[in-house]
Design a protein around this motif. Structure first.
Motif, PDB file in Angstrom:
ATOM      1  N   PHE A 250       0.807  -1.222   0.000  1.00 16.19           N
ATOM      2  CA  PHE A 250       0.000   0.000   0.000  1.00 16.19           C
ATOM      3  C   PHE A 250       0.846   1.281   0.000  1.00 16.19           C
ATOM      4  O   PHE A 250       0.437   2.288  -0.570  1.00 16.19           O
ATOM      5  CB  PHE A 250      -0.912   0.025   1.228  1.00 16.19           C
ATOM      6  N   LEU A 251       2.005   1.241   0.654  1.00 16.99           N
ATOM      7  CA  LEU A 251       2.801   2.459   0.822  1.00 16.99           C
ATOM      8  C   LEU A 251       4.090   2.459   0.008  1.00 16.99           C
ATOM      9  O   LEU A 251       4.910   3.370   0.155  1.00 16.99           O
ATOM     10  CB  LEU A 251       3.141   2.648   2.316  1.00 16.99           C
ATOM     11  N   GLY A 252       4.277   1.453  -0.832  1.00 20.80           N
ATOM     12  CA  GLY A 252       5.471   1.398  -1.667  1.00 20.80           C
ATOM     13  C   GLY A 252       6.727   1.180  -0.841  1.00 20.80           C
ATOM     14  O   GLY A 252       6.711   0.468   0.168  1.00 20.80           O
TER      15      GLY A 252
ATOM     16  N   GLY B 221       6.686   1.557   3.029  1.00 18.32           N
ATOM     17  CA  GLY B 221       6.037   0.565   3.869  1.00 18.32           C
ATOM     18  C   GLY B 221       6.978  -0.223   4.764  1.00 18.32           C
ATOM     19  O   GLY B 221       6.763  -0.293   5.989  1.00 18.32           O
ATOM     20  N   PRO B 222       8.028  -0.843   4.201  1.00 16.31           N
ATOM     21  CA  PRO B 222       8.962  -1.598   5.053  1.00 16.31           C
ATOM     22  C   PRO B 222       9.632  -0.744   6.130  1.00 16.31           C
ATOM     23  O   PRO B 222       9.936  -1.249   7.211  1.00 16.31           O
ATOM     24  CB  PRO B 222      10.006  -2.115   4.044  1.00 16.31           C
ATOM     25  N   TYR B 223       9.834   0.555   5.838  1.00 12.95           N
ATOM     26  CA  TYR B 223      10.428   1.439   6.844  1.00 12.95           C
ATOM     27  C   TYR B 223       9.480   1.655   8.015  1.00 12.95           C
ATOM     28  O   TYR B 223       9.906   1.755   9.177  1.00 12.95           O
ATOM     29  CB  TYR B 223      10.809   2.789   6.225  1.00 12.95           C
ATOM     30  N   VAL B 224       8.190   1.750   7.719  1.00 13.39           N
ATOM     31  CA  VAL B 224       7.178   1.889   8.775  1.00 13.39           C
ATOM     32  C   VAL B 224       7.245   0.687   9.722  1.00 13.39           C
ATOM     33  O   VAL B 224       7.276   0.837  10.949  1.00 13.39           O
ATOM     34  CB  VAL B 224       5.759   2.000   8.180  1.00 13.39           C
ATOM     35  N   VAL B 225       7.276  -0.494   9.137  1.00 17.54           N
ATOM     36  CA  VAL B 225       7.317  -1.716   9.939  1.00 17.54           C
ATOM     37  C   VAL B 225       8.641  -1.812  10.700  1.00 17.54           C
ATOM     38  O   VAL B 225       8.662  -2.186  11.881  1.00 17.54           O
ATOM     39  CB  VAL B 225       7.122  -2.960   9.048  1.00 17.54           C
ATOM     40  N   ALA B 226       9.745  -1.469  10.051  1.00 19.63           N
ATOM     41  CA  ALA B 226      11.063  -1.541  10.700  1.00 19.63           C
ATOM     42  C   ALA B 226      11.134  -0.600  11.897  1.00 19.63           C
ATOM     43  O   ALA B 226      11.573  -0.993  12.990  1.00 19.63           O
ATOM     44  CB  ALA B 226      12.161  -1.193   9.689  1.00 19.63           C
ATOM     45  N   ILE B 227      10.693   0.633  11.704  1.00 20.43           N
ATOM     46  CA  ILE B 227      10.731   1.609  12.800  1.00 20.43           C
ATOM     47  C   ILE B 227       9.792   1.176  13.926  1.00 20.43           C
ATOM     48  O   ILE B 227      10.129   1.270  15.111  1.00 20.43           O
ATOM     49  CB  ILE B 227      10.367   3.018  12.286  1.00 20.43           C
ATOM     50  N   GLY B 228       8.607   0.689  13.535  1.00 22.71           N
ATOM     51  CA  GLY B 228       7.668   0.199  14.541  1.00 22.71           C
ATOM     52  C   GLY B 228       8.259  -0.943  15.349  1.00 22.71           C
ATOM     53  O   GLY B 228       8.151  -0.982  16.582  1.00 22.71           O
TER      54      GLY B 228
END
Length: 455
Positions: free
Chosen positions: A341-343, A346-353
């Motif tokens: 969805f976020l291109g 997206g993986p950065y969102v999950v990594a930071i989370g």
């Protein structure tokens, strides 16, 4: 080593099998009935109490009710909210999310009951600080010290594994894969940060988590909400898939209990820890006038952890349809779904989370572990040894593969839950009594507020 891994894996699978899952959910159902479905009736009140400071200024305790909640959330909101949910979907299908919600609903009553008993039976240690949790209500309430000792032993050991080494390993791994930083560098930074936080004790941990937890939760929730808003038309289909698969023929396979049910409940318990007995250790430190008031605040932990954060992960995965790609491992599924969805973002969102979630788990479990250690060894001077060893383990976990420790920690977590659940069932009468006290007090306060307004 492989033989040991296989043996411990079999022990873990046995302990976390159908009997324990039934015991955990069954305890939650029993307590829900005994407190009159309080998690529905008083949830709005509980959410208001989270941000209220009115009743904890002069009451006994070391930290505020909000800090007690964020400390417990720090330990609870971890890799289970990202990787655990994905694992449940991979192993049990989208229907596992429904059963995660199912166990969380009754888990709210369990968490409420744990906190009531923790505050009711807490004591002051030699430094004048509060000490409480299952080991104290098992000894002083249930009068079964041997169960209290067993809980404390397993809790102190589990803190080094699932609350420490495995979390720092997750942080170092995601930093390396996403940002290219060597694991030892992440290990050094995380070790120093952990030392600065936990060597100051519960007040230091409470101060940090009161800021850290809301920031990390809001970041992840905001990213999930953006995905939902951008794809709002896909939400109804996602929920329809979850409910359909929860009761489908596929969900009913896998022996006496279906894969969706088994993995949904198991991963839900791993995520919100209702029944394990860990969170009430933090609840016991809260400044509160009545056990029931802090219990209501603690109850919201399950709501925030599972119904909000886990739901963001689960619904995003189902909306993306990436769970159908059998080439994706569970630890890749959430990143791939957000990336859908976020291109590239997206993986950065999950990594930071994941970095925030896993790091916070270390802080919360540091407190749980040391309180278990303190119960076993009354000498306060020995506590610094435990804290130093805990900090060292953060670095070791960052640079060493810890499959063995993870499995061993799963075992100790299960062994923590068993005596705790026995205590909850045996002391449920006290939970009912304290529930009546807080309900009467809330009614009294409501009438007093109305009277004051009419003057």
């Amino acid at each position: 080593m492989e033989a040991l891994n296989n043996f411990l894996g079999n022990v873990s699978s046995f302990l976390w099998g159908i009997p324990l899952l039934i015991l955990i959910v069954g305890t939650g159902i029993y307590l829900t009935v005994r407190v009159g479905f309080l998690q529905i009736r008083l949830l709005p009140t509980a959410l208001r109490l989270v941000f209220s400071k009115k009743h904890d200024k002069t009451a006994e305790g070391d930290i505020s009710q909000f800090q007690a909640l964020t400390t417990a959330l720090a330990a609870t909101v971890g890799t289970g909210n990202i990787v655990g949910v994905a694992t449940a979907v991979v192993l049990g299908g989208p229907g596992a999310i429904f059963w995660m919600w199912f166990s969380a609903f009754f888990g709210m009553a369990t968490k409420y009951s744990e906190a009531i008993l923790a505050v009711r039976f807490r004591v002051k240690d030699s430094k004048g600080q509060m000490a409480g949790g299952p080991m104290y209500y098992l000894e002083h309430g249930l009068k079964q010290k041997w169960l209290a000792v067993l809980f404390a032993i397993f809790g102190a050991i589990a803190a080094f594994g699932i609350g420490n080494g495995t979390q720092s390993n997750s942080v170092a791994g995601v930093v390396k894969s996403t940002f290219g930083l060597d694991t030892w560098i992440t290990g050094v930074v995380l070790t120093i940060f952990t030392a600065l936080v936990i060597l100051g004790g519960i007040k230091s941990i409470g101060n940090v988590t009161a800021i850290f937890v809301p920031v990390m939760a809001l970041f992840y929730l905001l990213a999930g909400i953006i995905v939902m808003v951008m794809n709002i038309t896909a939400i109804p289909d996602a929920f329809a898939t979850i409910f359909k698969m929860a009761f489908s023929a596929e969900a009913a396979t896998g022996g006496a209990i279906g894969a969706a049910i088994r993995y949904g409940i198991a991963r839900g318990v791993f995520s919100n820890e209702a029944g394990l007995g860990s969170a009430p250790i933090a609840a016991a430190a809260a400044r509160t006038d009545l056990p029931g008031r802090q219990a209501l605040v603690s109850m919201t932990q399950v709501f925030l952890d599972t119904f909000l954060i886990c739901s963001i992960t689960g619904v995003t995965i189902v909306m993306s349809g990436m769970y159908k790609d059998t080439s994706l491992a569970a630890n890749q599924l959430t990143s791939a779904s957000f990336g859908h969805f976020l291109g590239n973002f997206g993986p950065y969102v999950v990594a930071i989370g994941l970095i925030f979630f896993a790091s916070s788990t270390i802080f919360g479990w540091a407190y749980y572990g040391e309180k278990c250690f303190q119960y076993l060894f009354k000498n306060p001077s020995l506590l610094i040894i435990y804290r130093i060893a805990f900090v060292i383990m953060v670095f070791i976990g960052s640079v060493v593969s810890l499959d063995l420790i993870w499995t061993f920690s799963d075992i100790t977590n299960a062994l923590m839950a068993i005596p705790n659940l026995i205590g909850l069932l045996g002391l449920s009468g006290i939970v009912v009594y304290e529930t009546k006290r807080i309900q009467d007090k809330l009614k009294e306060e409501k009438l007093a507020a109305k009277a004051a307004k009419s003057i």
